[in-house]
Write a protein that holds these residues in place. Structure first.
Motif, PDB file in Angstrom:
ATOM      1  N   ALA A  24     -40.322  39.995  19.156  1.00  0.00           N
ATOM      2  CA  ALA A  24     -41.404  40.383  18.932  1.00  0.00           C
ATOM      3  C   ALA A  24     -42.007  41.262  19.214  1.00  0.00           C
ATOM      4  O   ALA A  24     -43.247  42.371  18.595  1.00  0.00           O
ATOM      5  N   ARG A  25     -41.499  41.493  20.905  1.00  0.00           N
ATOM      6  CA  ARG A  25     -42.641  42.591  22.179  1.00  0.00           C
ATOM      7  C   ARG A  25     -41.463  43.880  22.546  1.00  0.00           C
ATOM      8  O   ARG A  25     -42.267  44.332  22.510  1.00  0.00           O
ATOM      9  N   ARG A  26     -40.290  43.783  20.972  1.00  0.00           N
ATOM     10  CA  ARG A  26     -39.774  45.156  21.478  1.00  0.00           C
ATOM     11  C   ARG A  26     -39.113  45.760  20.180  1.00  0.00           C
ATOM     12  O   ARG A  26     -38.302  45.603  19.978  1.00  0.00           O
ATOM     13  N   ARG A  27     -40.149  44.996  18.815  1.00  0.00           N
ATOM     14  CA  ARG A  27     -39.848  45.727  17.643  1.00  0.00           C
ATOM     15  C   ARG A  27     -39.495  47.747  17.651  1.00  0.00           C
ATOM     16  O   ARG A  27     -38.608  47.025  17.096  1.00  0.00           O
ATOM     17  N   ALA A  28     -39.775  47.964  18.169  1.00  0.00           N
ATOM     18  CA  ALA A  28     -39.582  49.519  18.331  1.00  0.00           C
ATOM     19  C   ALA A  28     -38.068  49.046  18.095  1.00  0.00           C
ATOM     20  O   ALA A  28     -36.731  50.439  18.257  1.00  0.00           O
ATOM     21  N   GLN A  29     -37.800  48.599  19.887  1.00  0.00           N
ATOM     22  CA  GLN A  29     -36.174  48.548  20.064  1.00  0.00           C
ATOM     23  C   GLN A  29     -34.915  47.745  19.360  1.00  0.00           C
ATOM     24  O   GLN A  29     -34.206  47.811  19.377  1.00  0.00           O
ATOM     25  N   GLU A  89     -40.973  22.440  31.917  1.00  0.00           N
ATOM     26  CA  GLU A  89     -42.620  21.445  32.288  1.00  0.00           C
ATOM     27  C   GLU A  89     -43.149  22.445  31.566  1.00  0.00           C
ATOM     28  O   GLU A  89     -44.579  22.197  30.542  1.00  0.00           O
ATOM     29  N   ARG A  90     -42.750  23.656  31.479  1.00  0.00           N
ATOM     30  CA  ARG A  90     -43.744  24.744  31.046  1.00  0.00           C
ATOM     31  C   ARG A  90     -43.069  25.518  29.535  1.00  0.00           C
ATOM     32  O   ARG A  90     -42.923  26.753  29.361  1.00  0.00           O
ATOM     33  N   TRP A  91     -42.013  25.174  28.017  1.00  0.00           N
ATOM     34  CA  TRP A  91     -41.198  25.334  28.152  1.00  0.00           C
ATOM     35  C   TRP A  91     -41.829  26.531  26.835  1.00  0.00           C
ATOM     36  O   TRP A  91     -41.152  26.732  26.289  1.00  0.00           O
ATOM     37  N   GLU A  92     -43.040  25.808  26.433  1.00  0.00           N
ATOM     38  CA  GLU A  92     -43.407  26.424  24.558  1.00  0.00           C
ATOM     39  C   GLU A  92     -44.137  28.464  25.716  1.00  0.00           C
ATOM     40  O   GLU A  92     -44.979  28.179  26.670  1.00  0.00           O
ATOM     41  N   LEU A  93     -43.223  28.342  24.846  1.00  0.00           N
ATOM     42  CA  LEU A  93     -43.476  30.548  25.375  1.00  0.00           C
ATOM     43  C   LEU A  93     -44.853  30.703  24.571  1.00  0.00           C
ATOM     44  O   LEU A  93     -45.628  29.891  23.807  1.00  0.00           O
ATOM     45  N   THR A  94     -45.997  31.655  24.828  1.00  0.00           N
ATOM     46  CA  THR A  94     -47.065  32.720  25.175  1.00  0.00           C
ATOM     47  C   THR A  94     -47.191  32.640  23.891  1.00  0.00           C
ATOM     48  O   THR A  94     -46.139  34.315  23.666  1.00  0.00           O
ATOM     49  N   PRO A  95     -47.596  32.534  22.801  1.00  0.00           N
ATOM     50  CA  PRO A  95     -47.279  33.082  21.025  1.00  0.00           C
ATOM     51  C   PRO A  95     -47.771  34.601  21.428  1.00  0.00           C
ATOM     52  O   PRO A  95     -48.884  35.179  22.449  1.00  0.00           O
ATOM     53  N   GLY A  96     -47.092  35.657  20.924  1.00  0.00           N
ATOM     54  CA  GLY A  96     -47.312  37.156  20.981  1.00  0.00           C
ATOM     55  C   GLY A  96     -48.559  37.535  19.798  1.00  0.00           C
ATOM     56  O   GLY A  96     -48.614  36.913  19.305  1.00  0.00           O
ATOM     57  N   SER A  97     -48.383  39.091  20.176  1.00  0.00           N
ATOM     58  CA  SER A  97     -49.882  38.938  19.383  1.00  0.00           C
ATOM     59  C   SER A  97     -48.838  40.129  18.306  1.00  0.00           C
ATOM     60  O   SER A  97     -47.724  40.269  18.441  1.00  0.00           O
TER      61      SER A  97
END
Length: 271
Positions: A107-112, A182-190
């Motif tokens: 999701a963060r490297r869509r072009a690659q 303890e912080r296993w959920e990733l921050t949702p990408g844009s």
């Protein structure tokens, strides 16, 4: 070999040359399990450079105190991908927690990212996870970890577990994984989820992550194929290797078509 990704030197092994394929293992193991499960399928396809890293805190990749969340691990993996691919096109395959990170990376490297394969993916909002049950075997061999991981509990599967899974336990940095967990959920990408060629594979008997959440990803990935495999659990890559090989072959064929001009799937930049 080791490649510096930010503050972490990521240990990895490679095979072949060509379009890079980054293969991410799950939690509590190391690159050896992913290599054993995916290399037989990928080695049969010419023109692929297969890269199997140890994720931070596992295998020979350290997890320094600066890594305190899944977001921090994701940043390390994105830096690693940039380094080993030269910021050019690559494929992503992930199993379990590795699939969780692979989806976020795509999701963060869509072009690659030229293609995405998610096998038994760990996802937020797991639901309808079945109770563990043995599909094949007596249920009386192996240790507790083997018996809770595999639903096919034959001597052949026990041998695979003892060779490719169990040895990684001694290399796990338990304190680091607990800290990150303890912080296993990733921050949702844009922006939208990855829209390139995708394959989703889930075990119908998977008592770790289930299959319902994977099915729910179909609406997010417009070029995804989905297989829910009976007779397989979370260890599906071990338990159904021939079926997985076929699914990956079909996915790789779609990747190849998507990289040609004039196709309906989004083509990605690359070598």
């Amino acid at each position: 070999m080791g490649t510096r990704a930010g503050q972490v030197v990521v240990h990895h092994v490679e095979h072949g040359t060509g379009l890079p394929v980054l293969v991410l293992h799950g939690a509590g193991v190391d690159h050896r399990e992913a290599e054993a499960c995916f290399e037989p399928a990928l080695d049969a396809v010419p023109g692929l450079r297969r890269i199997y890293p140890d994720l931070p805190g596992m295998g020979r990749t350290p997890a320094p105190e600066t890594l305190r969340s899944a977001d921090d691990v994701l940043g390390t993996l994105l830096d690693f991908a940039d380094e080993v691919t030269g910021r050019r096109s690559f494929l992503l395959i992930g199993h379990s927690a590795g699939a969780y990170f692979a989806r976020a990376m795509a999701a963060r490297r869509r072009a690659q990212v030229a293609g995405l394969a998610l096998v038994c993916p760990l996802l937020p909002g797991l639901r309808d996870v079945p109770e563990h049950r043995v599909a094949d075997g007596s249920g009386a061999i192996g240790d507790d970890v083997f018996r809770s991981y595999f639903v096919v509990q034959t001597p052949e599967m026990l041998a695979r577990y003892e060779r490719f899974v169990a040895p990684a336990a001694a290399l796990v940095d338990r304190a680091a994984l607990e800290r990150i967990g303890e912080r296993w959920e990733l921050t949702p990408g844009s922006g939208p989820a990855y829209a390139g060629p995708t394959v989703l594979v889930a075990g119908r008997l998977d008592s770790t992550v289930g299959y319902a959440a994977a099915v729910g990803l179909l609406d997010d990935h417009p070029h995804a194929s989905l297989a829910v495999v009976d007779g397989a659990g979370h260890a599906l890559p071990h338990e159904q290797p021939e079926l997985l090989r076929g699914l990956l072959a079909e996915w790789l064929a779609r990747v190849q078509r998507s990289r040609r001009p004039g196709t309906d799937a989004p083509a990605c930049t690359g070598p």
